[in-house]
Motif scaffolding. Sequence first.
Motif, PDB file in Angstrom:
ATOM      1  N   SER A 180      -4.909  10.713  -3.572  1.00 10.98           N
ATOM      2  CA  SER A 180      -3.650  10.792  -2.946  1.00 10.98           C
ATOM      3  C   SER A 180      -3.967  10.872  -1.185  1.00 10.98           C
ATOM      4  CB  SER A 180      -2.818  11.699  -3.192  1.00 10.98           C
ATOM      5  OG  SER A 180      -1.545  11.352  -2.694  1.00 10.98           O
ATOM      6  N   GLN A 181      -4.941  11.691  -1.039  1.00 10.31           N
ATOM      7  CA  GLN A 181      -5.169  12.058   0.267  1.00 10.31           C
ATOM      8  C   GLN A 181      -6.129  10.916   0.709  1.00 10.31           C
ATOM      9  OE1 GLN A 181      -7.360  15.965   0.010  1.00 10.31           O
ATOM     10  NE2 GLN A 181      -5.309  17.109  -0.245  1.00 10.31           N
ATOM     11  N   ARG A 182      -7.212  10.444  -0.022  1.00 12.23           N
ATOM     12  CA  ARG A 182      -7.871   9.272   0.445  1.00 12.23           C
ATOM     13  C   ARG A 182      -6.980   8.170   0.835  1.00 12.23           C
ATOM     14  NH1 ARG A 182     -12.919  10.130  -3.913  1.00 12.23           N
ATOM     15  NH2 ARG A 182     -13.689  12.100  -3.000  1.00 12.23           N
ATOM     16  N   LEU A 183      -6.172   7.736  -0.121  1.00 16.79           N
ATOM     17  CA  LEU A 183      -5.416   6.564  -0.053  1.00 16.79           C
ATOM     18  C   LEU A 183      -4.410   6.888   1.077  1.00 16.79           C
ATOM     19  CD1 LEU A 183      -4.365   3.948  -1.307  1.00 16.79           C
ATOM     20  CD2 LEU A 183      -2.904   5.038  -2.822  1.00 16.79           C
ATOM     21  N   GLU A 184      -3.948   7.863   1.253  1.00 20.11           N
ATOM     22  CA  GLU A 184      -3.029   8.059   2.478  1.00 20.11           C
ATOM     23  C   GLU A 184      -4.020   7.877   3.813  1.00 20.11           C
ATOM     24  OE1 GLU A 184       0.076  11.502   4.286  1.00 20.11           O
ATOM     25  OE2 GLU A 184      -1.302  11.890   2.622  1.00 20.11           O
ATOM     26  N   ALA A 185      -5.119   8.289   4.046  1.00 26.73           N
ATOM     27  CA  ALA A 185      -5.802   8.214   4.942  1.00 26.73           C
ATOM     28  C   ALA A 185      -6.194   6.760   5.047  1.00 26.73           C
ATOM     29  CB  ALA A 185      -7.345   8.825   4.724  1.00 26.73           C
ATOM     30  N   LYS A 186      -6.499   5.896   4.190  1.00 20.75           N
ATOM     31  CA  LYS A 186      -6.794   4.352   4.239  1.00 20.75           C
ATOM     32  C   LYS A 186      -5.686   3.541   4.634  1.00 20.75           C
ATOM     33  CE  LYS A 186     -10.550   4.132   0.647  1.00 20.75           C
ATOM     34  NZ  LYS A 186     -10.804   3.506  -0.666  1.00 20.75           N
ATOM     35  N   ASP A 223      -2.816   5.114   6.634  1.00 21.86           N
ATOM     36  CA  ASP A 223      -2.675   5.205   7.888  1.00 21.86           C
ATOM     37  C   ASP A 223      -3.727   4.405   8.728  1.00 21.86           C
ATOM     38  OD1 ASP A 223      -0.865   7.188   7.452  1.00 21.86           O
ATOM     39  OD2 ASP A 223      -2.300   8.836   7.396  1.00 21.86           O
ATOM     40  N   ALA A 224      -4.970   4.238   8.541  1.00 22.95           N
ATOM     41  CA  ALA A 224      -6.017   3.634   9.058  1.00 22.95           C
ATOM     42  C   ALA A 224      -5.425   2.091   8.992  1.00 22.95           C
ATOM     43  CB  ALA A 224      -7.363   3.505   8.330  1.00 22.95           C
ATOM     44  N   PHE A 225      -5.106   1.496   7.743  1.00 25.57           N
ATOM     45  CA  PHE A 225      -4.466   0.189   7.919  1.00 25.57           C
ATOM     46  C   PHE A 225      -3.525  -0.140   8.732  1.00 25.57           C
ATOM     47  CE2 PHE A 225      -1.777  -3.292   5.926  1.00 25.57           C
ATOM     48  CZ  PHE A 225      -2.670  -4.163   5.969  1.00 25.57           C
ATOM     49  N   ARG A 226      -2.461   0.820   8.567  1.00 26.90           N
ATOM     50  CA  ARG A 226      -1.486   0.846   9.611  1.00 26.90           C
ATOM     51  C   ARG A 226      -1.580   0.822  10.940  1.00 26.90           C
ATOM     52  NH1 ARG A 226       1.586   4.269  12.901  1.00 26.90           N
ATOM     53  NH2 ARG A 226       0.284   5.797  12.213  1.00 26.90           N
ATOM     54  N   THR A 227      -2.546   1.533  11.663  1.00 29.64           N
ATOM     55  CA  THR A 227      -3.013   1.338  13.058  1.00 29.64           C
ATOM     56  C   THR A 227      -3.700   0.143  13.332  1.00 29.64           C
ATOM     57  OG1 THR A 227      -3.572   3.691  12.885  1.00 29.64           O
ATOM     58  CG2 THR A 227      -4.679   2.506  14.566  1.00 29.64           C
ATOM     59  N   ARG A 228      -4.587  -0.390  12.148  1.00 29.80           N
ATOM     60  CA  ARG A 228      -5.247  -1.633  12.432  1.00 29.80           C
ATOM     61  C   ARG A 228      -4.352  -2.876  12.413  1.00 29.80           C
ATOM     62  NH1 ARG A 228      -9.402  -4.532  14.742  1.00 29.80           N
ATOM     63  NH2 ARG A 228      -9.875  -6.295  13.266  1.00 29.80           N
ATOM     64  N   LYS A 229      -3.301  -2.800  11.380  1.00 26.94           N
ATOM     65  CA  LYS A 229      -2.138  -3.878  11.381  1.00 26.94           C
ATOM     66  C   LYS A 229      -1.495  -3.922  12.745  1.00 26.94           C
ATOM     67  CE  LYS A 229       1.639  -2.556   9.541  1.00 26.94           C
ATOM     68  NZ  LYS A 229       2.389  -2.748  10.594  1.00 26.94           N
ATOM     69  N   GLU A 230      -1.068  -2.833  13.298  1.00 27.76           N
ATOM     70  CA  GLU A 230      -0.490  -2.859  14.639  1.00 27.76           C
ATOM     71  C   GLU A 230      -1.138  -3.502  15.654  1.00 27.76           C
ATOM     72  OE1 GLU A 230       2.772  -2.153  14.832  1.00 27.76           O
ATOM     73  OE2 GLU A 230       3.129  -1.802  12.897  1.00 27.76           O
ATOM     74  N   THR A 231      -2.492  -3.163  15.797  1.00 32.40           N
ATOM     75  CA  THR A 231      -3.262  -3.821  16.723  1.00 32.40           C
ATOM     76  C   THR A 231      -3.344  -5.207  16.393  1.00 32.40           C
ATOM     77  OG1 THR A 231      -4.614  -1.827  16.832  1.00 32.40           O
ATOM     78  CG2 THR A 231      -5.623  -3.574  17.554  1.00 32.40           C
ATOM     79  N   LEU A 232      -3.660  -5.659  15.028  1.00 31.86           N
ATOM     80  CA  LEU A 232      -3.734  -7.259  15.097  1.00 31.86           C
ATOM     81  C   LEU A 232      -2.565  -7.804  15.387  1.00 31.86           C
ATOM     82  CD1 LEU A 232      -5.718  -7.032  11.505  1.00 31.86           C
ATOM     83  CD2 LEU A 232      -6.652  -7.767  13.693  1.00 31.86           C
ATOM     84  N   GLN A 236       0.818  -1.321  -0.083  1.00 26.16           N
ATOM     85  CA  GLN A 236      -0.040   0.169  -0.002  1.00 26.16           C
ATOM     86  C   GLN A 236       0.915   1.339   0.062  1.00 26.16           C
ATOM     87  OE1 GLN A 236      -3.122   0.127   2.978  1.00 26.16           O
ATOM     88  NE2 GLN A 236      -3.846  -2.016   2.511  1.00 26.16           N
ATOM     89  N   GLN A 237       1.985   1.287   0.840  1.00 26.62           N
ATOM     90  CA  GLN A 237       2.780   2.285   0.665  1.00 26.62           C
ATOM     91  C   GLN A 237       3.553   2.550  -0.657  1.00 26.62           C
ATOM     92  OE1 GLN A 237       5.573   1.531   4.018  1.00 26.62           O
ATOM     93  NE2 GLN A 237       4.740   3.217   5.065  1.00 26.62           N
TER      94      GLN A 237
END
Length: 261
Positions: free
Chosen positions: A123-129, A131-140, A37-38
Amino acid sequence: MSSIARRIADLFRTKANKALDRAEDPREVLDYSYERQQELLLRVRRGVADVATSRKRLELQMATLEQSSGKLQGQAQQALAVGREDLAREALGRRATVTAQLTDLQGQLATLEAQEEKLTLASQRLEAKVDAFRTRKETLKATYTAAEAQTSITEAVTGIGEEMGDVGMAIQRAQDKTEQLQARAGALDELIASGALEDATLPAGRDDIQAELDKASASGDIELELARMKAELTAAPEPSPALESRDAAAADREPDKEAPS
């Protein structure tokens, strides 16, 4: 034949999927997805930068053409002022060409601006997604690590884990061998005691007859000791002088008690 080959292929795919499922680490999969994604976000940002660069070049080119148009306009006026209508006509013709180029560039500029705006929003929408995925990833990942640790501890405590199961089997084998050795040692002791086997540690020349004689001698010594102890227990103790004097005094008082009657 094709049916058999298809079944074999399905079997291999099933085995491969199971093997991959056992070898797959969800944390590594999440990290890989985040990296992908990055990379996608980076490509979008590069696209936005490329469009912005093209727009800037058009703006510079349009500015140059506007300057050229203004210069040609001035040259046409100067040519008319000095009576050179032919030069004025040439200057105006060139200015018309420049004006047509400016019109074309303005259309291109409008298209690039629309693309740039669209890519910027994407780009802004993808960046938000991302970032959200990164947070979810670390939680999982944290949840998976905690569950993995808890499972390992539970397996270790209950002994159902693979490693602990091997340890348990090793302990059981050691215990079985120990019991076998103990049983063998007991059996050998019984055989030696019964005379079926000889004790190699005893002095040379000792045979079973001598062993029986030694046993009989030991039994006789025990019987003699028991007899002596019984004699000591049954022997009556001698009366002490104090007891004899008290008995004599009691006998002297007996007639006095019988006299009044």
